[in-house]
Motif scaffolding. Structure first.
Motif, PDB file in Angstrom:
ATOM      1  N   LYS A 146      -1.482  -9.202  55.874  1.00 28.26           N
ATOM      2  CA  LYS A 146      -1.132 -10.529  56.378  1.00 28.26           C
ATOM      3  C   LYS A 146      -1.250 -10.583  57.892  1.00 28.26           C
ATOM      4  O   LYS A 146      -1.780 -11.558  58.459  1.00 28.26           O
ATOM      5  CB  LYS A 146       0.292 -10.890  55.936  1.00 28.26           C
ATOM      6  N   HIS A 147      -0.770  -9.510  58.557  1.00 29.13           N
ATOM      7  CA  HIS A 147      -0.832  -9.506  60.017  1.00 29.13           C
ATOM      8  C   HIS A 147      -2.269  -9.458  60.513  1.00 29.13           C
ATOM      9  O   HIS A 147      -2.634 -10.139  61.478  1.00 29.13           O
ATOM     10  CB  HIS A 147      -0.045  -8.315  60.571  1.00 29.13           C
ATOM     11  N   LEU A 148      -3.120  -8.664  59.862  1.00 29.08           N
ATOM     12  CA  LEU A 148      -4.527  -8.608  60.251  1.00 29.08           C
ATOM     13  C   LEU A 148      -5.184  -9.977  60.096  1.00 29.08           C
ATOM     14  O   LEU A 148      -5.986 -10.393  60.942  1.00 29.08           O
ATOM     15  CB  LEU A 148      -5.269  -7.566  59.412  1.00 29.08           C
ATOM     16  N   ARG A 149      -4.859 -10.688  59.016  1.00 29.37           N
ATOM     17  CA  ARG A 149      -5.407 -12.038  58.833  1.00 29.37           C
ATOM     18  C   ARG A 149      -4.931 -12.957  59.964  1.00 29.37           C
ATOM     19  O   ARG A 149      -5.698 -13.753  60.498  1.00 29.37           O
ATOM     20  CB  ARG A 149      -4.969 -12.612  57.489  1.00 29.37           C
ATOM     21  N   GLN A 150      -3.661 -12.846  60.321  1.00 29.05           N
ATOM     22  CA  GLN A 150      -3.131 -13.687  61.399  1.00 29.05           C
ATOM     23  C   GLN A 150      -3.815 -13.384  62.724  1.00 29.05           C
ATOM     24  O   GLN A 150      -4.023 -14.284  63.546  1.00 29.05           O
ATOM     25  CB  GLN A 150      -1.624 -13.476  61.532  1.00 29.05           C
ATOM     26  N   LEU A 151      -4.168 -12.120  62.935  1.00 23.05           N
ATOM     27  CA  LEU A 151      -4.830 -11.722  64.174  1.00 23.05           C
ATOM     28  C   LEU A 151      -6.298 -12.145  64.203  1.00 23.05           C
ATOM     29  O   LEU A 151      -6.923 -12.108  65.269  1.00 23.05           O
ATOM     30  CB  LEU A 151      -4.737 -10.211  64.359  1.00 23.05           C
ATOM     31  N   GLY A 152      -6.860 -12.521  63.048  1.00 25.81           N
ATOM     32  CA  GLY A 152      -8.235 -13.002  63.041  1.00 25.81           C
ATOM     33  C   GLY A 152      -9.169 -12.318  62.073  1.00 25.81           C
ATOM     34  O   GLY A 152     -10.370 -12.587  62.083  1.00 25.81           O
ATOM     35  N   LEU A 153      -8.676 -11.419  61.222  1.00 24.32           N
ATOM     36  CA  LEU A 153      -9.541 -10.749  60.251  1.00 24.32           C
ATOM     37  C   LEU A 153     -10.116 -11.765  59.278  1.00 24.32           C
ATOM     38  O   LEU A 153      -9.395 -12.589  58.716  1.00 24.32           O
ATOM     39  CB  LEU A 153      -8.756  -9.685  59.491  1.00 24.32           C
ATOM     40  N   GLU A 154     -11.421 -11.712  59.077  1.00 23.92           N
ATOM     41  CA  GLU A 154     -12.111 -12.704  58.248  1.00 23.92           C
ATOM     42  C   GLU A 154     -11.672 -12.637  56.788  1.00 23.92           C
ATOM     43  O   GLU A 154     -11.256 -11.594  56.281  1.00 23.92           O
ATOM     44  CB  GLU A 154     -13.622 -12.517  58.359  1.00 23.92           C
ATOM     45  N   ASP A 155     -11.790 -13.774  56.105  1.00 21.24           N
ATOM     46  CA  ASP A 155     -11.278 -13.907  54.747  1.00 21.24           C
ATOM     47  C   ASP A 155     -11.944 -12.958  53.764  1.00 21.24           C
ATOM     48  O   ASP A 155     -11.311 -12.498  52.815  1.00 21.24           O
ATOM     49  CB  ASP A 155     -11.462 -15.351  54.256  1.00 21.24           C
ATOM     50  N   GLN A 156     -13.240 -12.683  53.956  1.00 25.17           N
ATOM     51  CA  GLN A 156     -13.972 -11.870  52.991  1.00 25.17           C
ATOM     52  C   GLN A 156     -13.809 -10.370  53.222  1.00 25.17           C
ATOM     53  O   GLN A 156     -14.327  -9.565  52.442  1.00 25.17           O
ATOM     54  CB  GLN A 156     -15.468 -12.230  53.041  1.00 25.17           C
ATOM     55  N   ALA A 157     -13.104  -9.979  54.266  1.00 18.56           N
ATOM     56  CA  ALA A 157     -12.868  -8.552  54.505  1.00 18.56           C
ATOM     57  C   ALA A 157     -11.922  -7.994  53.451  1.00 18.56           C
ATOM     58  O   ALA A 157     -10.985  -8.662  53.022  1.00 18.56           O
ATOM     59  CB  ALA A 157     -12.290  -8.344  55.899  1.00 18.56           C
ATOM     60  N   ALA A 158     -12.182  -6.743  53.049  1.00 17.73           N
ATOM     61  CA  ALA A 158     -11.356  -6.109  52.020  1.00 17.73           C
ATOM     62  C   ALA A 158     -10.581  -4.944  52.612  1.00 17.73           C
ATOM     63  O   ALA A 158     -11.169  -3.983  53.114  1.00 17.73           O
ATOM     64  CB  ALA A 158     -12.238  -5.621  50.870  1.00 17.73           C
ATOM     65  N   LEU A 159      -9.253  -5.037  52.564  1.00 15.96           N
ATOM     66  CA  LEU A 159      -8.390  -3.956  53.047  1.00 15.96           C
ATOM     67  C   LEU A 159      -8.025  -3.058  51.871  1.00 15.96           C
ATOM     68  O   LEU A 159      -7.631  -3.544  50.807  1.00 15.96           O
ATOM     69  CB  LEU A 159      -7.134  -4.526  53.697  1.00 15.96           C
ATOM     70  N   ILE A 160      -8.136  -1.749  52.066  1.00 15.43           N
ATOM     71  CA  ILE A 160      -7.931  -0.785  50.990  1.00 15.43           C
ATOM     72  C   ILE A 160      -7.067   0.360  51.508  1.00 15.43           C
ATOM     73  O   ILE A 160      -7.256   0.828  52.630  1.00 15.43           O
ATOM     74  CB  ILE A 160      -9.280  -0.217  50.492  1.00 15.43           C
ATOM     75  N   ALA A 161      -6.124   0.809  50.687  1.00 14.64           N
ATOM     76  CA  ALA A 161      -5.340   2.006  50.991  1.00 14.64           C
ATOM     77  C   ALA A 161      -5.824   3.125  50.080  1.00 14.64           C
ATOM     78  O   ALA A 161      -5.821   2.990  48.860  1.00 14.64           O
ATOM     79  CB  ALA A 161      -3.853   1.755  50.779  1.00 14.64           C
TER      80      ALA A 161
END
Length: 273
Positions: A146-161
């Motif tokens: 959520k924070h990365l999205r707020q900072l500007g991470l694009e919608d289609q980016a995929a975050l993975i752990a």
């Protein structure tokens, strides 16, 4: 990262003094007077205030009082988290990684915002549009995304752990942080800034009010800038004790500087009443 690393300009002065004031709105004249302490003209300060208003970073509480917007931009909020830097990390195991995959053929401006967001949270670029960092941040996965999205991470980016990774690949990825700048920061610049803060704090009481205000503001702003830029790397990569020492020194210095600034601002309030 040299000690004098942050540009001092009307915009930064306005944001920082309002951040110091917290929820208390400051009159326009107080902001102009503070700008004058640093040699900025009233016109330059007014231009900065108007631009920050247009970007919704500042808000008016009445015809002449300002404060940081209650919906202030996430970057400003991120900078304000320097105080709890050591609480934002957790112990790290070498097979625990955060990955962010960016889609191909992006809009240039969108991609630039994504890269800025990832850099702010300590990611480094790996192969094939993959950005990576050790998973030693205390944020839970959903909060970080959520924070990365707020900072500007694009919608289609995929975050993975990922908590399963071959030791060979893990060792390869660790080299992304094997940078001369990081070595200098942890081994030299953090200790140098810590010493500068301690030395300055010892002599603030002997300075004139104006000199104490300008020194505490400049030095404190640069220390916060250094802490904010730090990618919060795990102990396995660098000796992070110097980061903790700097944070503790800055907490004490911030308290001393706030007292000086609050006394001056209260005096300006009294002059206007």
């Amino acid at each position: 990262m040299p000690i004098e690393c942050r540009q001092l300009n009307p915009k930064n002065v306005t944001i920082d003094i309002l951040r110091t004031a917290g929820a208390t709105p400051l009159p326009n004249q107080v902001l102009l007077d503070v700008g004058g302490i640093f040699g900025f003209s009233n016109n330059a300060m007014r231009v900065a205030i108007n631009r920050l208003m247009n970007r919704d970073i500042l808000e008016k509480t009445d015809t002449s009082h300002y404060r940081l917007s209650t919906s202030s931009d996430p970057i400003s909020e991120f900078v304000g988290n320097w105080r709890n830097a050591e609480d934002r990390v957790k112990p790290w195991q070498s097979d625990q990684w955060l990955l962010c995959h960016l889609p191909k053929s992006p809009d240039r401006s969108i991609r630039m915002r994504s890269i800025k967001a990832l850099h702010l949270r300590g990611f480094r670029q790996g192969p094939d549009n993959l950005w990576i960092r050790p998973d030693n941040l205390s944020d839970n996965f959903n909060s970080l995304e959520k924070h990365l999205r707020q900072l500007g991470l694009e919608d289609q980016a995929a975050l993975i752990a990922s908590h399963k990774l071959s030791p060979t690949l893990s060792e390869q990825w660790l080299t992304l942080w094997d940078e001369p700048e990081n070595t200098l920061t942890y081994n030299q610049h953090f200790p140098a800034m810590t010493e500068a803060l301690i030395t300055s704090q010892q002599r603030l009481a002997e300075m004139t009010t104006k000199d104490a205000m300008t020194e505490s503001f400049r030095l404190g702003s640069n220390a916060i800038h250094m802490l904010t830029k730090d990618p919060l790397l795990p102990d396995q990569l660098y000796d992070t004790q110097n980061r903790a020492l700097l944070c503790n020194a800055m907490l004490a210095y911030d308290d001393a500087g706030r007292q000086i600034w609050q006394q001056h601002i209260e005096g300006l309030f009294q002059q206007q009443s």
